[in-house]
Design an enzyme around this catalytic site. Structure first.
Site, PDB file in Angstrom:
ATOM      1  N   CYS A 127      -4.088   4.615  -2.308  1.00 25.58           N
ATOM      2  CA  CYS A 127      -4.462   4.022  -3.594  1.00 25.58           C
ATOM      3  C   CYS A 127      -4.287   5.069  -4.693  1.00 25.58           C
ATOM      4  O   CYS A 127      -4.901   6.140  -4.622  1.00 25.58           O
ATOM      5  CB  CYS A 127      -5.914   3.545  -3.547  1.00 25.58           C
ATOM      6  SG  CYS A 127      -6.512   3.006  -5.155  1.00 25.58           S
ATOM      7  N   ASP A 183       0.844  -1.205   0.000  1.00 27.09           N
ATOM      8  CA  ASP A 183       0.000   0.000   0.000  1.00 27.09           C
ATOM      9  C   ASP A 183       0.879   1.256   0.000  1.00 27.09           C
ATOM     10  O   ASP A 183       0.560   2.262  -0.643  1.00 27.09           O
ATOM     11  CB  ASP A 183      -0.894  -0.015   1.253  1.00 27.09           C
ATOM     12  CG  ASP A 183      -2.196   0.742   1.074  1.00 27.09           C
ATOM     13  OD1 ASP A 183      -2.205   1.727   0.333  1.00 27.09           O
ATOM     14  OD2 ASP A 183      -3.205   0.363   1.694  1.00 27.09           O
ATOM     15  N   ASN A 235      -1.641   5.118   5.277  1.00 26.89           N
ATOM     16  CA  ASN A 235      -2.306   4.251   6.266  1.00 26.89           C
ATOM     17  C   ASN A 235      -1.989   4.750   7.667  1.00 26.89           C
ATOM     18  O   ASN A 235      -1.047   5.510   7.878  1.00 26.89           O
ATOM     19  CB  ASN A 235      -1.754   2.830   6.166  1.00 26.89           C
ATOM     20  CG  ASN A 235      -2.128   2.137   4.883  1.00 26.89           C
ATOM     21  OD1 ASN A 235      -1.557   2.402   3.839  1.00 26.89           O
ATOM     22  ND2 ASN A 235      -3.093   1.252   4.965  1.00 26.89           N
ATOM     23  N   HIS A 255      -6.881   4.362   6.748  1.00 25.46           N
ATOM     24  CA  HIS A 255      -5.964   5.419   6.292  1.00 25.46           C
ATOM     25  C   HIS A 255      -6.208   6.653   7.161  1.00 25.46           C
ATOM     26  O   HIS A 255      -7.332   6.896   7.601  1.00 25.46           O
ATOM     27  CB  HIS A 255      -6.197   5.724   4.812  1.00 25.46           C
ATOM     28  CG  HIS A 255      -5.615   4.667   3.912  1.00 25.46           C
ATOM     29  ND1 HIS A 255      -4.430   4.831   3.248  1.00 25.46           N
ATOM     30  CD2 HIS A 255      -6.048   3.412   3.616  1.00 25.46           C
ATOM     31  CE1 HIS A 255      -4.145   3.721   2.561  1.00 25.46           C
ATOM     32  NE2 HIS A 255      -5.129   2.851   2.766  1.00 25.46           N
ATOM     33  N   HIS A 303      -8.562  -1.888   8.215  1.00 23.50           N
ATOM     34  CA  HIS A 303      -7.518  -1.264   7.376  1.00 23.50           C
ATOM     35  C   HIS A 303      -7.871   0.221   7.235  1.00 23.50           C
ATOM     36  O   HIS A 303      -8.762   0.576   6.475  1.00 23.50           O
ATOM     37  CB  HIS A 303      -7.511  -1.986   6.021  1.00 23.50           C
ATOM     38  CG  HIS A 303      -6.571  -1.440   4.996  1.00 23.50           C
ATOM     39  ND1 HIS A 303      -5.438  -2.111   4.586  1.00 23.50           N
ATOM     40  CD2 HIS A 303      -6.590  -0.303   4.258  1.00 23.50           C
ATOM     41  CE1 HIS A 303      -4.815  -1.410   3.659  1.00 23.50           C
ATOM     42  NE2 HIS A 303      -5.499  -0.303   3.435  1.00 23.50           N
TER      43      HIS A 303
HETATM   44  N1  COA Z   1      -0.767  -8.973 -13.813  1.00 20.81           N
HETATM   45  C1  COA Z   1      -0.038  -8.641 -14.901  1.00 20.81           C
HETATM   46  N2  COA Z   1      -0.582  -8.239 -16.049  1.00 20.81           N
HETATM   47  C2  COA Z   1      -1.926  -8.210 -16.121  1.00 20.81           C
HETATM   48  C3  COA Z   1      -2.727  -8.555 -15.040  1.00 20.81           C
HETATM   49  C4  COA Z   1      -2.111  -8.946 -13.839  1.00 20.81           C
HETATM   50  N3  COA Z   1      -2.798  -9.277 -12.743  1.00 20.81           N
HETATM   51  N4  COA Z   1      -4.012  -8.431 -15.402  1.00 20.81           N
HETATM   52  C5  COA Z   1      -4.015  -8.000 -16.666  1.00 20.81           C
HETATM   53  N5  COA Z   1      -2.749  -7.863 -17.090  1.00 20.81           N
HETATM   54  C6  COA Z   1      -2.290  -7.400 -18.391  1.00 20.81           C
HETATM   55  C7  COA Z   1      -2.941  -8.113 -19.521  1.00 20.81           C
HETATM   56  O1  COA Z   1      -2.205  -9.261 -19.845  1.00 20.81           O
HETATM   57  C8  COA Z   1      -2.882  -7.070 -20.620  1.00 20.81           C
HETATM   58  O2  COA Z   1      -1.563  -6.985 -21.109  1.00 20.81           O
HETATM   59  P1  COA Z   1      -1.247  -6.460 -22.613  1.00 20.81           P
HETATM   60  O3  COA Z   1      -1.743  -5.045 -22.680  1.00 20.81           O
HETATM   61  O4  COA Z   1       0.229  -6.581 -22.692  1.00 20.81           O
HETATM   62  O5  COA Z   1      -2.032  -7.388 -23.487  1.00 20.81           O
HETATM   63  C9  COA Z   1      -3.119  -5.779 -19.866  1.00 20.81           C
HETATM   64  O6  COA Z   1      -2.695  -6.047 -18.519  1.00 20.81           O
HETATM   65  C10 COA Z   1      -4.559  -5.340 -19.871  1.00 20.81           C
HETATM   66  O7  COA Z   1      -5.356  -6.404 -19.431  1.00 20.81           O
HETATM   67  P2  COA Z   1      -6.908  -6.221 -19.088  1.00 20.81           P
HETATM   68  O8  COA Z   1      -7.453  -7.546 -18.711  1.00 20.81           O
HETATM   69  O9  COA Z   1      -7.575  -5.456 -20.198  1.00 20.81           O
HETATM   70  O10 COA Z   1      -6.853  -5.387 -17.777  1.00 20.81           O
HETATM   71  P3  COA Z   1      -7.072  -3.843 -17.516  1.00 20.81           P
HETATM   72  O11 COA Z   1      -6.118  -3.011 -18.315  1.00 20.81           O
HETATM   73  O12 COA Z   1      -8.522  -3.547 -17.607  1.00 20.81           O
HETATM   74  O13 COA Z   1      -6.615  -3.812 -15.996  1.00 20.81           O
HETATM   75  C11 COA Z   1      -6.440  -4.747 -13.823  1.00 20.81           C
HETATM   76  C12 COA Z   1      -7.318  -4.542 -15.019  1.00 20.81           C
HETATM   77  C13 COA Z   1      -7.313  -5.271 -12.704  1.00 20.81           C
HETATM   78  C14 COA Z   1      -5.378  -5.739 -14.153  1.00 20.81           C
HETATM   79  C15 COA Z   1      -5.775  -3.397 -13.436  1.00 20.81           C
HETATM   80  O14 COA Z   1      -6.735  -2.396 -13.370  1.00 20.81           O
HETATM   81  C16 COA Z   1      -5.040  -3.495 -12.136  1.00 20.81           C
HETATM   82  O15 COA Z   1      -4.009  -4.146 -12.042  1.00 20.81           O
HETATM   83  N6  COA Z   1      -5.549  -2.846 -11.109  1.00 20.81           N
HETATM   84  C17 COA Z   1      -4.971  -2.977  -9.771  1.00 20.81           C
HETATM   85  C18 COA Z   1      -4.976  -1.667  -9.148  1.00 20.81           C
HETATM   86  C19 COA Z   1      -4.338  -1.736  -7.792  1.00 20.81           C
HETATM   87  O16 COA Z   1      -3.523  -2.573  -7.460  1.00 20.81           O
HETATM   88  N7  COA Z   1      -4.712  -0.732  -7.009  1.00 20.81           N
HETATM   89  C20 COA Z   1      -4.191  -0.521  -5.707  1.00 20.81           C
HETATM   90  C21 COA Z   1      -4.764  -1.417  -4.695  1.00 20.81           C
HETATM   91  S1  COA Z   1      -6.132  -0.727  -3.861  1.00 20.81           S
HETATM   92 ZN    ZN Z   2      -5.121   0.929   1.807  1.00 14.55          ZN
END
Ligand code: COA
Ligand code: ZN
Length: 325
Positions: free
Chosen positions: A241, A18, A250, A210, A208
């Site tokens: 975030c 985080d 946090n 903040h 959790h």
């Molecule tokens: N790890 C690595 N790569 C990932 C992945 C993962 N968990 N999930 C998707 N991808 C890759 C795909 O392979 C694709 O790659 P490419 O562009 O090279 O083909 C690309 O990311 C897009 O994939 P898609 O399924 O369309 O995902 P998205 O772009 O809509 O993203 C998430 C969705 C969920 C993966 C993304 O929004 C994310 O990682 N969010 C997490 C946010 C976070 O951690 N926030 C803080 C915590 S509160």
């Molecule tokens: Zn948090």
């Protein structure tokens, strides 16, 4: 773990996930590993090591595999990782995490901003993940924006309860309620956690918080009073975030441990050791951090009396004038 110790609390540090996810400067992989290894020796119950999010979404944690495989696993410490989707679960399992921390939001708009999908789509992802992860690792589900959403405002407690029901129906036995942008207040916290623990007394519930609006420690006490025994916190008070406008750190781990220690609870954490680790943090991230106990010292710290106390030259007014000068 001594489960008969009713005064035992479980402190879970999330600074390297985080905290680092929102840092402007990439923390080198070897420094992340060294920090986790030092934290592991402080008596924390759990460390959230990284997140298996898309590296495009969270570039600061693009080294998730290297970090997860590079750390020394200390017995008695759980090493967890955040997982937003099926692909993240596969990556986490390949690294033998102790716990997968599934993430979704209680509010629709933050779920879309953070994860690019609807809440229902997140639940569908979880349903695909569970058979894969079951037996291989513990599973926690984190509900972001559980106490308020920066886009929508209030999030009804009923919405949170409904989501927990969906999660527990899937077989999930651990749930974190996350106050993503510090909107919770102690009365609300005591209410919600009280209801959750009455409804699901065996659920492992984590608070959790903040500290965005200065209510973090007050909320932690409210959660404690409601029966919560697992707390997330972040070394130095880092955190936030990147997809929640106005998000800040946090609750600070060493401040939280210090507070619970002074209240007579057993956190299992060696505060002196933790403060030493915290002291290195500003150098690692390149800026001051919000933690307060590191600056003030624990409440047990005593200062020497001024040697000339009582003499006219050092009367209180002169001392104050000296401070002002
Ligand atoms: N790890 C690595 N790569 C990932 C992945 C993962 N968990 N999930 C998707 N991808 C890759 C795909 O392979 C694709 O790659 P490419 O562009 O090279 O083909 C690309 O990311 C897009 O994939 P898609 O399924 O369309 O995902 P998205 O772009 O809509 O993203 C998430 C969705 C969920 C993966 C993304 O929004 C994310 O990682 N969010 C997490 C946010 C976070 O951690 N926030 C803080 C915590 S509160
Ligand atoms: Zn948090």
């Amino acid at each position: 773990m001594n489960t008969t110790d009713r005064q035992r609390l479980f402190i879970q540090d999330v600074a390297v996930r985080d905290g680092f996810q929102i840092e402007p400067r990439f923390v080198p992989t070897e420094q992340k590993i060294a920090l986790i290894d030092r934290l592991g020796r402080c008596g924390l119950a759990k460390i959230e090591v990284t997140s298996f999010s898309s590296p495009k979404a969270i570039p600061m944690l693009a080294d998730a595999e290297v970090v997860m495989r590079g750390i020394a696993r200390i017995e008695g410490v759980e090493y967890a990782a955040l997982v937003p989707n099926l692909r993240g679960c596969e990556r986490a399992l390949a690294c033998n995490v102790d716990e997968i921390n599934l993430v979704m939001s209680a509010s629709e708009s933050h779920n879309r901003a953070n994860l690019g999908m609807s809440c229902e789509d997140s639940l569908r992802q979880f349903a695909k993940i569970l058979p894969l992860a079951h037996g291989a690792t513990a599973i926690n589900a984190s509900l972001s924006t559980a106490f308020g959403c920066p886009f929508e405002g209030s999030v009804p407690a009923g919405r949170v309860m409904d989501l927990i029901a969906r999660l527990t129906d899937m077989g999930i036995a651990r749930v974190s309620l996350c106050d993503t942008t510090g909107m919770a207040n102690p009365a609300q916290v005591e209410d919600i956690f009280g209801s959750v623990l009455r409804m699901w007394p065996t659920l492992q519930v984590t608070a959790h918080f903040h500290n965005t609006r200065g209510m973090g420690l007050a909320n932690a006490v409210a959660a404690l009073n409601a029966g919560v025994r697992h707390f997330d916190a972040s070394l130095g008070g880092l955190g936030g975030c990147p997809f929640a406008p106005g998000a800040t750190g946090n609750v600070c781990t060493e401040d939280l441990v210090h507070m619970f220690d002074s209240m007579g609870w057993n956190t299992g954490v060696d505060l002196t050791e933790l403060l030493e680790v915290a002291a290195a943090l500003p150098i690692i991230v390149g800026h001051d951090v919000p933690g307060q106990v590191l600056k003030a010292g624990p409440w047990t710290r005593r200062h020497a009396l001024p040697p000339t106390q009582g003499s006219p030259a050092m009367s209180p007014s002169n001392v104050c004038a000296g401070v002002r000068a």
